[in-house]
Design a protein around this motif. Structure first.
Motif, PDB file in Angstrom:
ATOM      1  N   THR A  15       3.678   8.586  -8.616  1.00  0.00           N
ATOM      2  CA  THR A  15       2.348   8.508  -8.028  1.00  0.00           C
ATOM      3  C   THR A  15       2.515   8.451  -6.520  1.00  0.00           C
ATOM      4  O   THR A  15       3.124   7.519  -5.996  1.00  0.00           O
ATOM      5  N   ASP A  16       1.998   9.464  -5.828  1.00  0.00           N
ATOM      6  CA  ASP A  16       2.231   9.555  -4.385  1.00  0.00           C
ATOM      7  C   ASP A  16       1.397   8.547  -3.608  1.00  0.00           C
ATOM      8  O   ASP A  16       0.619   7.776  -4.183  1.00  0.00           O
ATOM      9  N   GLU A  17       1.557   8.545  -2.281  1.00  0.00           N
ATOM     10  CA  GLU A  17       0.878   7.580  -1.417  1.00  0.00           C
ATOM     11  C   GLU A  17      -0.640   7.726  -1.452  1.00  0.00           C
ATOM     12  O   GLU A  17      -1.361   6.821  -1.059  1.00  0.00           O
ATOM     13  N   ASP A  18      -1.129   8.853  -1.960  1.00  0.00           N
ATOM     14  CA  ASP A  18      -2.576   9.065  -2.093  1.00  0.00           C
ATOM     15  C   ASP A  18      -3.089   8.692  -3.491  1.00  0.00           C
ATOM     16  O   ASP A  18      -4.254   8.927  -3.809  1.00  0.00           O
ATOM     17  N   GLY A  19      -2.205   8.165  -4.337  1.00  0.00           N
ATOM     18  CA  GLY A  19      -2.601   7.745  -5.677  1.00  0.00           C
ATOM     19  C   GLY A  19      -2.602   8.846  -6.719  1.00  0.00           C
ATOM     20  O   GLY A  19      -3.081   8.652  -7.824  1.00  0.00           O
ATOM     21  N   ARG A  20      -2.049  10.028  -6.379  1.00  0.00           N
ATOM     22  CA  ARG A  20      -2.014  11.154  -7.323  1.00  0.00           C
ATOM     23  C   ARG A  20      -0.694  11.151  -8.092  1.00  0.00           C
ATOM     24  O   ARG A  20       0.367  11.113  -7.488  1.00  0.00           O
ATOM     25  N   PRO A  21      -0.752  11.220  -9.409  1.00  0.00           N
ATOM     26  CA  PRO A  21       0.494  11.380 -10.170  1.00  0.00           C
ATOM     27  C   PRO A  21       0.962  12.832 -10.069  1.00  0.00           C
ATOM     28  O   PRO A  21       0.226  13.748 -10.422  1.00  0.00           O
ATOM     29  N   TYR A  55       6.257   6.561 -13.163  1.00  0.00           N
ATOM     30  CA  TYR A  55       5.775   6.405 -14.529  1.00  0.00           C
ATOM     31  C   TYR A  55       6.919   6.206 -15.508  1.00  0.00           C
ATOM     32  O   TYR A  55       7.796   7.063 -15.636  1.00  0.00           O
ATOM     33  N   GLU A  68       5.110   3.632  -4.286  1.00  0.00           N
ATOM     34  CA  GLU A  68       4.871   4.804  -5.130  1.00  0.00           C
ATOM     35  C   GLU A  68       5.403   4.497  -6.533  1.00  0.00           C
ATOM     36  O   GLU A  68       6.614   4.555  -6.765  1.00  0.00           O
ATOM     37  N   ALA A  70       0.823  -1.213   0.000  1.00  0.00           N
ATOM     38  CA  ALA A  70       0.000   0.000   0.000  1.00  0.00           C
ATOM     39  C   ALA A  70       0.857   1.263   0.000  1.00  0.00           C
ATOM     40  O   ALA A  70       0.389   2.326  -0.398  1.00  0.00           O
ATOM     41  N   ASP A  71       2.098   1.166   0.446  1.00  0.00           N
ATOM     42  CA  ASP A  71       2.961   2.345   0.518  1.00  0.00           C
ATOM     43  C   ASP A  71       3.796   2.536  -0.741  1.00  0.00           C
ATOM     44  O   ASP A  71       4.532   3.509  -0.857  1.00  0.00           O
TER      45      ASP A  71
END
Length: 124
Positions: free
Chosen positions: A106-112, A90, A87, A84-85
């Protein structure tokens, strides 16, 4: 192949709270590079344990992890027992690490988020 220290800082990311970028957020990565600045996959296999990453930001403690790979997928891993952690980075195998180039993580919150390479030097 010697290892390189690569520093990437958060670039402008329109549509996020980092629209103007943030020089105080980023990553310091140690990895083997080819002469033209590409990730040296053959050397990585031999130096995998030395390929480390540190995520830094002013509002959190630094996070230390490692550069990891599953198939063609490259990612930063901060805990071997927890995916889950992770990253994802791409198309890391296709990026050129040179000052001024951009890399998407892609950060830990799923945002690229896009980062700019600001430093590449021999690791020492």
């Amino acid at each position: 192949m010697p290892l390189s220290r690569i520093v990437m800082r958060l670039a402008r990311n329109p549509g996020t709270e980092f629209a103007g970028g943030d020089d105080h957020r980023g990553y310091a990565l140690t990895a083997p590079l080819t002469a033209d600045g590409m990730l040296d996959e053959e050397s990585y296999a031999k130096t995998r344990d030395q390929c480390v990453v540190r995520r830094f930001a002013p509002d959190e403690d630094p996070a230390d992890g490692r550069l990891a790979r599953r198939g063609q997928r490259w990612f930063f891993d901060y805990d071997d027992a927890d995916t889950a952690d992770d990253e994802p980075v791409y198309r890391l195998g296709e990026h050129r690490f040179a000052v001024g180039e951009y890399v998407t993580v892609t950060d830990e919150d799923g945002r690229p988020l896009t980062y700019k390479v600001v430093e590449v030097q021999p690791a020492g």
